[in-house]
Design a protein around this motif. Structure first.
Motif, mmCIF file in Angstrom:
data_model
loop_
_atom_site.group_PDB
_atom_site.id
_atom_site.type_symbol
_atom_site.label_atom_id
_atom_site.label_comp_id
_atom_site.label_asym_id
_atom_site.label_seq_id
_atom_site.Cartn_x
_atom_site.Cartn_y
_atom_site.Cartn_z
ATOM 1 N N GLU A 257 83.844 66.892 49.717
ATOM 2 C CA GLU A 257 84.248 67.539 50.961
ATOM 3 C C GLU A 257 85.765 67.585 51.125
ATOM 4 N N THR A 258 86.449 66.471 50.808
ATOM 5 C CA THR A 258 87.886 66.361 51.092
ATOM 6 C C THR A 258 88.595 65.628 49.962
ATOM 7 N N LEU A 259 89.810 66.058 49.680
ATOM 8 C CA LEU A 259 90.722 65.317 48.815
ATOM 9 C C LEU A 259 91.859 64.807 49.692
ATOM 10 N N ARG B 243 87.546 75.305 47.521
ATOM 11 C CA ARG B 243 86.748 74.960 48.688
ATOM 12 C C ARG B 243 87.126 73.633 49.327
ATOM 13 N N ILE B 244 87.533 72.668 48.528
ATOM 14 C CA ILE B 244 87.727 71.307 49.016
ATOM 15 C C ILE B 244 88.788 71.260 50.117
ATOM 16 N N ARG B 245 88.512 70.486 51.175
ATOM 17 C CA ARG B 245 89.496 70.263 52.225
ATOM 18 C C ARG B 245 90.609 69.386 51.675
ATOM 19 N N LEU B 246 91.824 69.509 52.229
ATOM 20 C CA LEU B 246 93.002 68.849 51.688
ATOM 21 C C LEU B 246 93.662 68.029 52.789
ATOM 22 N N GLY B 247 93.682 66.699 52.601
ATOM 23 C CA GLY B 247 94.107 65.835 53.690
ATOM 24 C C GLY B 247 95.264 64.915 53.354
ATOM 25 N N PHE C 8 81.211 63.118 50.993
ATOM 26 C CA PHE C 8 82.043 62.332 50.090
ATOM 27 C C PHE C 8 83.420 62.961 49.922
ATOM 28 N N ALA C 9 84.410 62.069 49.805
ATOM 29 C CA ALA C 9 85.797 62.473 49.618
ATOM 30 C C ALA C 9 86.394 61.629 48.503
ATOM 31 N N VAL C 10 87.581 62.020 48.064
ATOM 32 C CA VAL C 10 88.271 61.254 47.040
ATOM 33 C C VAL C 10 89.741 61.156 47.410
#
Length: 358
Positions: A38-40, A69-73, A3-5
């Motif tokens: 997992e990702t923002l 920790r969260i990946r940054l996209g 899951f991502a946001v």
């Protein structure tokens, strides 16, 4: 399924201070990080208060200092607004400043209103040509000295400085049409897509486009597949009216910018009259409630099972549609506490079954 946001700074009124907007985004980012997302993702837009994002790398570096920790996209960069050398360098520096957490998402660009100001004379549809020339050039610049002779850019042999911390940040391409799916997979990119406001059947339509592109490119490792929808989780079934109303109003603002048919005053786009919108069936309140990721935790879980069945690797909560901050906060909290544990347990069960079959 992970899951991502997707979060953007947004204002619908000059009465809302930027200090408040920044504090709200930071709280949501920290909650997502601590909650196991997992990702923002955060986007690029210009001249618009509804999405305050002139350079998503700035936002990601800032959020990187407040998360662990969260990946940054970048979800997503607008290809037609960048020079390849500058983009390769800014992305690489962002990767260093976020400890190698960058996810590199790119698209052709969306609003014609924005194109008319950022790249006058270019139609939004031409953005795909910019993207197809830009992205391979960025990939080569990450590897070393590179000279480019193309339709949109020309430059002698040069290095983009610095190189990324990761050998190559994961690349994501926004796609809905089959040609973009095919091109993205041919260069080893992952896919980010959206069913928009269409019924659940559109999830399978997009999945079939993805699977065909995978089958047509056996020479590349299977990429990841992300889908995003506007999302609101609430405690009681009759709480649906607030997110549906805000989704309808935001949709009319979106029509303004996409069709370039409305007014924007001091950065605030007006919602066009209902008579001017395309696809009026997408504005039916019951259809919005049913099609978008709106519901109680149990209702949301049922909807997410369609994405899991379609082979979606990452579902992304689209929170930025002028939904009141309290609803955004509640959505994340309920999703973390009541939705994610359901899918985590399914994953554990599958792992146990695989272990027993060995």
């Amino acid at each position: 399924m992970k899951f991502a946001v997707a979060i953007s700074m947004e204002r619908s009124s000059p009465n809302v201070s930027m200090k408040t907007v920044i504090a709200n985004v930071l709280e949501l980012a920290r909650t997502a990080d601590e909650g196991g997302f997992e990702t923002l993702w955060t986007s690029e837009h210009h001249t618009l208060e509804c999405t305050i994002a002139p350079n998503p790398f700035q936002t990601l570096v800032w959020l990187g200092q407040h998360t662990r920790r969260i990946r940054l996209g970048t979800g997503t960069l607008a290809a037609a607004y960048w020079n390849p050398i500058r983009l390769a360098a800014e992305a690489a520096l962002c990767d260093h400043l976020t400890d190698g957490r960058l996810e590199f998402g790119i698209a052709r660009g969306s609003y014609q209103y924005e194109f008319d100001r950022m790249n006058p004379g270019v139609h939004q549809r031409e953005g795909v040509g910019y993207m197809k020339e830009l992205l391979p050039a960025v990939q080569k610049l990450w590897q070393g000295d590179y000279a480019h002779e193309g339709h949109y850019w020309n430059f002698p042999s040069t290095a983009a400085v610095p190189k990324p911390l990761q050998k190559s940040p994961p690349i994501w391409v926004a796609a809905r049409d089959p040609g973009t799916f095919d091109w993205a997979l041919s260069i080893g990119a992952n896919i980010m897509s959206t069913p928009l406001s269409l019924p659940a059947a559109e999830i399978r339509v997009l999945s079939e486009k993805f699977e065909k592109a995978v089958a047509d490119h056996p020479e590349v490792p299977r990429p990841r597949f992300m889908m995003q929808r506007r999302t609101c989780v609430y405690a009681k079934p009759d709480d649906w009216e607030v997110p549906v109303r805000h989704s309808m109003d935001f949709g009319r603002t979106f029509e303004n910018l996409m069709q370039n048919i409305g007014t924007v005053r001091d950065g605030f786009p007006e919602a066009v009259p209902f008579e001017s919108v395309k696809g009026k069936e997408n504005y039916d309140p019951e259809s919005i409630r049913r099609n978008l990721m709106f519901g109680t935790p149990d209702e949301v879980i049922e909807k997410l099972l369609d994405y899991e069945a379609a082979g979606v690797d990452q579902y992304c909560l689209g929170l930025s549609f002028n939904l009141p901050f309290e609803q955004q906060r509640q959505t994340l909290r309920l999703f973390i506490d009541e939705v994610m544990p359901f899918f985590a347990e399914r994953e554990r069960q599958r792992d146990r079954q695989r272990a027993l079959s060995l």
